[in-house]
Write an enzyme that holds these catalytic residues in place. Structure first.
Site, PDB file in Angstrom:
ATOM      1  N   GLU A 196       0.821  -1.210   0.000  1.00 40.11           N
ATOM      2  CA  GLU A 196       0.000   0.000   0.000  1.00 40.11           C
ATOM      3  C   GLU A 196       0.853   1.258   0.000  1.00 40.11           C
ATOM      4  O   GLU A 196       0.573   2.206  -0.743  1.00 40.11           O
ATOM      5  CB  GLU A 196      -0.939  -0.010   1.206  1.00 40.11           C
ATOM      6  CG  GLU A 196      -2.043  -1.054   1.106  1.00 40.11           C
ATOM      7  CD  GLU A 196      -2.952  -1.093   2.309  1.00 40.11           C
ATOM      8  OE1 GLU A 196      -3.932  -1.855   2.290  1.00 40.11           O
ATOM      9  OE2 GLU A 196      -2.691  -0.360   3.299  1.00 40.11           O
ATOM     10  N   HIS A 215     -10.250   1.954   0.480  1.00 42.16           N
ATOM     11  CA  HIS A 215     -10.642   1.033   1.540  1.00 42.16           C
ATOM     12  C   HIS A 215     -12.146   0.764   1.574  1.00 42.16           C
ATOM     13  O   HIS A 215     -12.603  -0.077   2.347  1.00 42.16           O
ATOM     14  CB  HIS A 215     -10.172   1.575   2.899  1.00 42.16           C
ATOM     15  CG  HIS A 215      -8.711   1.351   3.137  1.00 42.16           C
ATOM     16  ND1 HIS A 215      -7.734   2.094   2.511  1.00 42.16           N
ATOM     17  CD2 HIS A 215      -8.044   0.452   3.914  1.00 42.16           C
ATOM     18  CE1 HIS A 215      -6.542   1.682   2.908  1.00 42.16           C
ATOM     19  NE2 HIS A 215      -6.705   0.684   3.738  1.00 42.16           N
TER      20      HIS A 215
END
Length: 287
Positions: free
Chosen positions: A144, A177
């Site tokens: 990420e 997310h």
């Protein structure tokens, strides 16, 4: 191009490339069409393969969208934050800064006795053989941060002022997310509960993303944001309500440490991320 400002077309290309990269990263997680939840060993292993591939694909997006004059001034690996100069301080100083921010939660681990498990050999053996732990503490922080910070923030910095770039970058990270919401609903959670959890996660990850983007901009090191992300995943969101379960004087001490940690972090944020400590020149994007 001066002081991080670019033409409208430059910004369109940079932001568009970031959006495409974000979509590619998310798509790589669902290419398997797994019938299991995200915490199932089969799903985790398949997604490990996906993000491993994305580690090599993401830099291609950056290279394609990066102003070529920038690569005359600085090496591509330096833009990615992959460098050896200042590596030691890049590992420890941002981590130390973040631990100061978590002074309250860390103190609760000591008061509750939870910190004792870190001295047990069985704890470390069980964690390093646990796929969920490996995902949360190693694979997710690595993939990420490398994708959303190392390969996206430079694209934004070349056309936006640093403050704007640091604020825009985590929005991409936070929105990404929301894909967890679809999984929660798929496996039985009602829509409203899934939405509330996802909104909270968006706020939390966006705030963290801003902090991470700032650290990467200031230090220029991937290792800095990797260790900070791993530590924050380990600590989780501070459980403020747990404080009320303690009796005086422990409660007073913990509250004081929460406040001390926050104000000390605010005071030390800029000096402990001084670019010269890390041999970083955050003006590389000015061409």
């Amino acid at each position: 191009m001066d002081h991080g400002f670019g033409t409208i077309f430059d910004c369109f290309i940079s932001v568009g490339t970031c959006l495409l990269l974000s979509l590619a990263y998310l798509a790589s997680l669902y290419v398997w069409n797994s019938p299991h939840s995200r915490d199932h060993p089969s799903t985790i292993k398949k997604r490990f393969i996906s993000v491993f591939v994305m580690v090599f694909v993401a830099p291609l997006f950056l290279y394609a969208g990066l102003h070529k004059d920038i690569l005359i001034k600085v090496k591509f690996t330096d833009v990615l934050g992959l460098k050896t100069e200042g590596l030691l301080q890049a590992f420890f100083m941002p981590l130390f800064l973040t631990m100061i921010l978590f002074l309250g939660p860390i103190s609760m681990e000591f008061f509750s006795g939870l910190a004792k498990i870190y001295t047990e050999e069985t704890y470390w053996y069980s964690t390093f053989t646990n796929l969920i732990w490996l995902r949360n503490h190693l694979v997710a922080p690595l993939s990420e941060e490398f994708t959303y910070r190392c390969c996206m923030l430079p694209l934004l910095l070349q056309c936006l002022p640093p403050v704007t770039a640091v604020l825009v970058n985590p929005l991409l990270f936070g929105v990404a997310h929301f894909h967890h919401m679809q999984e929660r609903v798929k496996f039985g959670m009602d829509f409203n509960t899934a939405l509330k959890i996802s909104c909270f996660q968006f706020i939390y990850t966006t705030i963290f993303g801003t902090y991470s983007a700032y650290i990467f901009y200031r230090t220029g090191h991937f290792i800095s944001i990797f260790v900070v992300h791993a530590f924050c995943n380990h600590m989780g969101f501070p459980d403020i309500m747990e404080v009320v379960t303690y009796k005086k004087p422990k409660k007073i001490v913990i509250i004081a440490l929460f406040l001390l940690g926050f104000f000390a972090w605010c005071f030390l944020l800029k000096p402990l991320t001084e670019p010269s400590w890390y041999y970083n020149k955050p003006t590389w994007y000015e061409v």
